[in-house]
Enzyme design. Sequence first.
Site, PDB file in Angstrom:
ATOM      1  N   HIS A  46       0.976  -1.410  -0.518  1.00  0.00           N
ATOM      2  CA  HIS A  46      -0.129  -0.188   0.156  1.00  0.00           C
ATOM      3  C   HIS A  46       0.900   1.042  -0.475  1.00  0.00           C
ATOM      4  O   HIS A  46       2.272   1.018   0.315  1.00  0.00           O
ATOM      5  CB  HIS A  46      -0.890  -0.372   1.016  1.00  0.00           C
ATOM      6  CG  HIS A  46      -0.368   0.137   2.216  1.00  0.00           C
ATOM      7  ND1 HIS A  46       0.066  -1.417   3.364  1.00  0.00           N
ATOM      8  CD2 HIS A  46      -0.544   1.072   3.211  1.00  0.00           C
ATOM      9  CE1 HIS A  46       0.766  -0.409   4.383  1.00  0.00           C
ATOM     10  NE2 HIS A  46      -0.064   1.006   4.685  1.00  0.00           N
ATOM     11  N   ASP A  60       5.912   4.452   4.423  1.00  0.00           N
ATOM     12  CA  ASP A  60       6.674   3.152   5.486  1.00  0.00           C
ATOM     13  C   ASP A  60       6.979   2.339   4.828  1.00  0.00           C
ATOM     14  O   ASP A  60       8.153   1.846   5.272  1.00  0.00           O
ATOM     15  CB  ASP A  60       6.424   3.147   7.403  1.00  0.00           C
ATOM     16  CG  ASP A  60       4.827   3.291   7.354  1.00  0.00           C
ATOM     17  OD1 ASP A  60       3.659   3.171   5.703  1.00  0.00           O
ATOM     18  OD2 ASP A  60       4.459   1.784   8.191  1.00  0.00           O
ATOM     19  N   ASP A 116      -1.007  -3.978   5.654  1.00  0.00           N
ATOM     20  CA  ASP A 116      -1.279  -3.654   7.558  1.00  0.00           C
ATOM     21  C   ASP A 116      -2.136  -4.018   6.986  1.00  0.00           C
ATOM     22  O   ASP A 116      -3.369  -3.575   5.794  1.00  0.00           O
ATOM     23  CB  ASP A 116      -0.935  -2.228   6.960  1.00  0.00           C
ATOM     24  CG  ASP A 116       0.482  -1.219   7.778  1.00  0.00           C
ATOM     25  OD1 ASP A 116       1.971  -2.501   7.341  1.00  0.00           O
ATOM     26  OD2 ASP A 116       0.679  -0.042   7.914  1.00  0.00           O
TER      27      ASP A 116
END
Length: 313
Positions: A63, A67, A211
């Site tokens: 995504h 980070d 995530d």
Amino acid sequence: MQLQFLGTGAGMPSKERNTSALALKLLEERGTVWLFDCGEATQHQILHTTIRPRKVEKIFITHLHGDHIFGLPGFLSSRSFLGGEDILTIYGPKGLKEWVTSSFNVSKTHLTYPIEYVEVQEGVVFEDEQFIVNAQLLEHVIPCYGYRVEQKPLQGELLIEKAKELGVPKGPLLGKLKNGEDITLEDGRTVYSRDVTAPPKKGFTITVLGDTKYCDSAIKLSENANIVVHEATFDHKTEHLAASYGHSTNVEAARVAKEANAGFLILNHISSRFLPHDLEDLLLEAKEIFPNSFIAHDFSHFEWKNSELLEDK
Ligand SMILES: [Zn+2]
Ligand SMILES: [Zn+2]
């Protein structure tokens, strides 16, 4: 197959943990390395390993949070400086190509190799004779994909002694038999490949989740996988925060591995709120639910050998 974690932190780097990046080393299988995510300073982390940037063949981005992608332009341009010439394919959500190309345009960066961008949607994103990679949307605050990499069954070894007994001469006929072809000898007899090769061996399956909060698609994508790499941004004490931030706890990661009937679980994407001495507890909590659990540190190195996951210490 080997796995090396280049960054295992969540959100931002800490002194102990850089942001997300994982190398799937397929050196024996295809002479290349696949990266999953490329957080800032991934190229600096790579300098501490034996990984060569020009060997990186594919990068799968889960995504577009910083980070997970802020290391891309730097890594890609260094790969060029280091003499990379082979095409590199980047898989990721819509918007990734635009972001990378605009940073190259603005900085007048020119690469010595071509990049192919694949805008990921759910389903098969890559397939060749060795591997098939499936993507599935997870549940995060922006679109985030998990990837399931399946190695296709490996051809059984050629049983040379048996082939000799049947009168197969040395040379190209042996290669044909090894590749599954039946052959006819000079005297007219047929030798069947299945009679002179060992049965095919099962390949490995690894699921790398980005995530996500605890969700069904994570379980589906991890079903019967040998290895599941799952984020663990929170623990049970901070459980109330996990779902609202689109993240999971160590305990939820372990539940995913258990419900999916996975072989091994590796926890990564650990919040900087956890200090080094907290990590053992994070792991123990996960092990109570799913005993075959590991927690990854930056540079953790794992090897998949004889259906076992071994951590090199
Ligand atoms: Zn993240
Ligand atoms: Zn994120």
